[in-house]
Enzyme design. Structure first.
Site, PDB file in Angstrom:
ATOM      1  N   ASP A  57     -20.465  93.169   7.145  1.00 54.51           N
ATOM      2  CA  ASP A  57     -20.778  93.490   5.754  1.00 54.51           C
ATOM      3  C   ASP A  57     -19.826  94.626   5.375  1.00 54.51           C
ATOM      4  O   ASP A  57     -20.088  95.794   5.679  1.00 54.51           O
ATOM      5  CB  ASP A  57     -22.233  93.920   5.612  1.00 54.51           C
ATOM      6  CG  ASP A  57     -22.593  94.252   4.174  1.00 54.51           C
ATOM      7  OD1 ASP A  57     -22.011  93.659   3.246  1.00 54.51           O
ATOM      8  OD2 ASP A  57     -23.465  95.124   3.971  1.00 54.51           O
ATOM      9  N   GLU A 107     -18.671  88.937   4.396  1.00 54.58           N
ATOM     10  CA  GLU A 107     -19.081  88.676   3.021  1.00 54.58           C
ATOM     11  C   GLU A 107     -17.871  88.749   2.100  1.00 54.58           C
ATOM     12  O   GLU A 107     -17.027  89.626   2.227  1.00 54.58           O
ATOM     13  CB  GLU A 107     -20.119  89.720   2.605  1.00 54.58           C
ATOM     14  CG  GLU A 107     -20.741  89.463   1.260  1.00 54.58           C
ATOM     15  CD  GLU A 107     -21.837  90.467   0.956  1.00 54.58           C
ATOM     16  OE1 GLU A 107     -22.869  90.460   1.639  1.00 54.58           O
ATOM     17  OE2 GLU A 107     -21.638  91.275   0.042  1.00 54.58           O
ATOM     18  N   ASP A 113     -27.097  97.477   5.591  1.00 50.89           N
ATOM     19  CA  ASP A 113     -25.782  96.900   5.893  1.00 50.89           C
ATOM     20  C   ASP A 113     -25.794  96.183   7.237  1.00 50.89           C
ATOM     21  O   ASP A 113     -25.095  95.191   7.437  1.00 50.89           O
ATOM     22  CB  ASP A 113     -24.703  97.999   5.915  1.00 50.89           C
ATOM     23  CG  ASP A 113     -24.743  98.877   4.686  1.00 50.89           C
ATOM     24  OD1 ASP A 113     -24.013  98.590   3.734  1.00 50.89           O
ATOM     25  OD2 ASP A 113     -25.525  99.848   4.687  1.00 50.89           O
TER      26      ASP A 113
END
Length: 173
Positions: free
Chosen positions: A10, A72, A146
């Site tokens: 992330d 991501e 996260d």
């Protein structure tokens, strides 16, 4: 299917969540390690912050031996384009590091990840944390969020790229 190790990322310039899971052909998951990489505080130069992220990722890859990396995609709200630019710097450093280490990078949209784990592409951070906790059989909710997001990205990659029958994983309360 042999066991594989997937590194979920992330990305962020200040805090980058990471999670390495192992997955078997039977869909059994095991968390190898999860945590955060820090780019340092905003008073440091951009170059120094990116070097810190790179060094952290090199350590994770070298120590934990993932065979795949998923992260991501960048999402930017039109009111905050600077955030997307900063995240783009971090993603670039992370992708370059992965390439240097021979890992192919797979990208997933946040809505795709959320939909895969919860059935809702607009799920909250808390919903993702709960879904990851249940799916991976964790004793506690991953913190900061996260870390849960990184684990969710790794699981999403498994189901969309490694598993022959990808379906939405719905968590029931």
């Amino acid at each position: 299917m042999d066991e594989i190790r997937i590194l979920g990322i992330d990305p962020g310039l200040n805090i980058t969540g990471y999670g390495v899971i192992s997955a078997s052909g039977s869909g059994q998951f095991k968390v190898i390690e999860a945590g955060v990489l820090r780019g340092g505080d905003s008073r440091k130069s951009m170059g120094d912050r990116l070097l810190a992220l790179r060094a952290g990722l090199v350590d994770v890859i070298t120590t934990l031996g993932p065979t795949r990396m998923a992260l991501e995609e960048i999402y930017s709200h039109y009111e905050r384009p600077k955030t997307a630019i900063l995240m783009g710097h971090a993603r670039g450093a992370l992708c370059l590091t992965a390439a240097e280490k021979g890992l192919q990078v797979h990208d997933y949209a946040a809505t795709q990840i959320k939909r895969m784990l919860t059935g809702n592409g607009r799920a909250s951070k808390a919903q993702i944390q709960l879904a990851v906790t249940r799916l991976l059989g964790l004793d506690a909710v991953p913190e900061p969020p996260d870390v849960a997001d990184a684990l969710a990205i790794a699981v999403c990659h498994y189901y969309l790229s490694e598993c022959k029958t990808a379906t939405t994983i719905r968590q029931t309360g």
